[in-house]
Design a protein around this motif. Structure first.
Motif, short mmCIF file in Angstrom:
data_model
loop_
_atom_site.label_atom_id
_atom_site.label_comp_id
_atom_site.label_asym_id
_atom_site.label_seq_id
_atom_site.Cartn_x
_atom_site.Cartn_y
_atom_site.Cartn_z
N GLY A 131 0.81 -1.22 0.00
CA GLY A 131 0.00 0.00 0.00
C GLY A 131 0.85 1.26 0.00
N SER A 132 1.90 1.27 0.80
CA SER A 132 2.78 2.44 0.87
C SER A 132 3.49 2.68 -0.45
CB SER A 132 3.81 2.26 1.99
OG SER A 132 3.18 2.24 3.24
N ILE A 133 3.92 1.59 -1.11
CA ILE A 133 4.61 1.72 -2.39
C ILE A 133 3.65 2.26 -3.46
CG2 ILE A 133 5.69 0.42 -4.28
CD1 ILE A 133 6.87 -1.43 -2.06
N ILE A 134 2.42 1.79 -3.47
CA ILE A 134 1.43 2.29 -4.42
C ILE A 134 1.18 3.78 -4.18
CG2 ILE A 134 -1.00 2.14 -5.13
CD1 ILE A 134 -0.80 -0.89 -4.44
N ARG A 135 1.14 4.16 -2.92
CA ARG A 135 0.96 5.59 -2.58
C ARG A 135 2.12 6.42 -3.12
NH1 ARG A 135 -0.19 7.63 3.61
NH2 ARG A 135 -0.55 9.85 3.17
N SER A 244 20.18 -1.74 5.86
CA SER A 244 19.10 -1.94 4.90
C SER A 244 17.92 -1.04 5.24
CB SER A 244 18.65 -3.40 4.90
OG SER A 244 18.09 -3.75 6.15
N LEU A 245 17.07 -0.80 4.24
CA LEU A 245 15.87 0.00 4.41
C LEU A 245 14.64 -0.88 4.26
CD1 LEU A 245 16.72 3.12 2.19
CD2 LEU A 245 16.35 3.16 4.66
N ASN A 246 13.55 -0.48 4.90
CA ASN A 246 12.25 -1.10 4.66
C ASN A 246 11.94 -0.98 3.17
OD1 ASN A 246 9.24 -0.23 4.20
ND2 ASN A 246 9.21 -1.62 5.94
N ALA A 251 11.70 2.06 -1.85
CA ALA A 251 10.95 2.36 -3.07
C ALA A 251 10.70 3.86 -3.19
CB ALA A 251 9.63 1.60 -3.09
N GLY A 252 10.34 4.49 -2.07
CA GLY A 252 10.09 5.93 -2.09
C GLY A 252 11.33 6.73 -2.44
N VAL A 253 12.48 6.30 -1.91
CA VAL A 253 13.74 7.01 -2.18
C VAL A 253 14.10 6.92 -3.66
CG1 VAL A 253 16.24 7.04 -1.75
CG2 VAL A 253 14.64 6.73 0.17
N ILE A 254 14.03 5.73 -4.23
CA ILE A 254 14.43 5.57 -5.63
C ILE A 254 13.42 6.26 -6.56
CG2 ILE A 254 13.30 3.33 -6.03
CD1 ILE A 254 16.74 4.45 -7.38
N MET A 255 12.15 6.24 -6.20
CA MET A 255 11.15 6.94 -7.03
C MET A 255 11.38 8.44 -7.02
SD MET A 255 7.47 5.05 -6.59
CE MET A 255 7.54 3.85 -5.29
N TYR A 256 11.74 8.97 -5.86
CA TYR A 256 12.02 10.40 -5.78
C TYR A 256 13.24 10.75 -6.63
CZ TYR A 256 13.38 14.99 -4.18
OH TYR A 256 13.72 16.32 -4.16
N GLU A 257 14.25 9.90 -6.61
CA GLU A 257 15.46 10.16 -7.41
C GLU A 257 15.13 10.16 -8.90
OE1 GLU A 257 19.32 11.00 -8.58
OE2 GLU A 257 18.28 11.25 -6.65
N VAL A 258 14.30 9.22 -9.32
CA VAL A 258 13.88 9.19 -10.73
C VAL A 258 13.14 10.48 -11.08
CG1 VAL A 258 12.40 8.04 -12.43
CG2 VAL A 258 13.79 6.67 -10.86
N ARG A 259 12.19 10.88 -10.23
CA ARG A 259 11.42 12.09 -10.48
C ARG A 259 12.31 13.32 -10.48
NH1 ARG A 259 8.03 13.55 -13.52
NH2 ARG A 259 7.02 11.57 -13.07
N LYS A 260 13.27 13.37 -9.58
CA LYS A 260 14.18 14.52 -9.51
C LYS A 260 15.00 14.64 -10.80
CE LYS A 260 18.09 14.39 -7.35
NZ LYS A 260 19.17 14.30 -6.33
#
Length: 267
Positions: A131-135, A244-246, A251-260
């Motif tokens: 759910g968090s990843i979809i968000r 390691s990360l949850n 997922a949130g970190v890598i998605m933000y990097e892609v968007r940036k």
């Protein structure tokens, strides 16, 4: 030979029916609001008696505008129906979630005139993480999320709650074989990256252009065969004692990097 037990068989059938019903409910104020706004089929809507202020009042108003019957019930009944144990006084019984195809996700990118940005989940079994990843996928502009049919959390009430309603706006595809999907993505000119600890630091890698990112399971990471089929591997650098990360945070970190890297045009 195993004895046929009519008595227990009846209980098993009842249990299966209850499971299906639980997968067809949405709990919590924000998820229910987004489900109504998005036009999702709402078969029944239950609200707690005496709890008709604030956002519950908005939910009732939206429901009546759309001809949805509102049932006021005792809070105990909602407690009994709830699987998340955090229903916030409202539960909607909805039609079965409609999964999309890979082509639907690619078509969305084409319609928007954008390079495809897709999230692939390799056996994410925790519904809260899903759910968090979809968000995050919705927030950072991913065109869709791909999950495997087996060994993965599916879209349930818990996932809907954790996504804060993002399941209503994010295309989620359920596929039989992730490696086959990766092959199809490559054939469509999309680069596929695995997020894993043995990769190149993501900040140093060009993540612009058509891209799919594979996020591995909570305990095992990206599976060997899936990783071998990816074009390259990236990692998030770690600076503390924990290594390691949850899965949903990563997922949130890598998605933000892609968007940036693509250019942030949001608010």
């Amino acid at each position: 030979m195993k004895k046929f037990d009519k008595k227990n068989k009846g209980k098993e059938i009842k249990s299966e029916r209850e499971t299906v019903e639980r997968e067809n409910i949405i709990e919590g104020r924000n998820p229910v609001i987004e489900a109504i706004k998005s036009g999702r089929t709402i078969e029944k809507l239950y609200v707690s008696k005496g709890d008709l202020e604030g956002s519950i009042k908005m939910i009732i108003s939206l429901a009546r505008e759309r001809g949805i019957v509102v049932n006021e019930v005792e809070r105990k009944r909602l407690d009994d129906m709830s699987t998340t144990k955090a229903h916030q006084g409202v539960i909607a019984v909805v039609g079965e979630y409609k999964y999309y195809d890979l082509e639907d996700i690619l078509n969305l990118a084409r319609e928007k005139g954008e390079d495809p940005f897709i999230i692939i989940l390799d056996e994410i079994e925790d519904p809260h993480n899903l759910g968090s990843i979809i968000r995050s996928a919705n927030i950072f502009g991913a065109h869709g999320v791909i999950i495997p049919k087996r060994r993965s959390a599916l879209v349930t009430a818990t996932v809907a709650k954790a996504s804060a309603g993002a399941i209503e706006y994010t295309k989620i595809a359920k596929v039989t074989n992730l490696n086959q999907v990766i092959k199809e993505l490559k054939e469509n000119g999309i680069w596929v990256a695995a997020l894993d600890m043995d990769g190149e630091i993501c900040y140093n890698k060009d993540l612009r252009g058509p891209l799919a990112v594979v996020i591995g399971s909570e305990g095992r990471g990206v599976s060997r065969l899936v990783k071998e089929n990816c074009d390259f591997v990236v990692k998030i650098p770690m600076f503390g004692e924990i290594s390691s990360l949850n899965a949903s945070v990563a997922a949130g970190v890598i998605m933000y990097e892609v968007r940036k890297q693509r250019g942030i045009k949001g608010e």
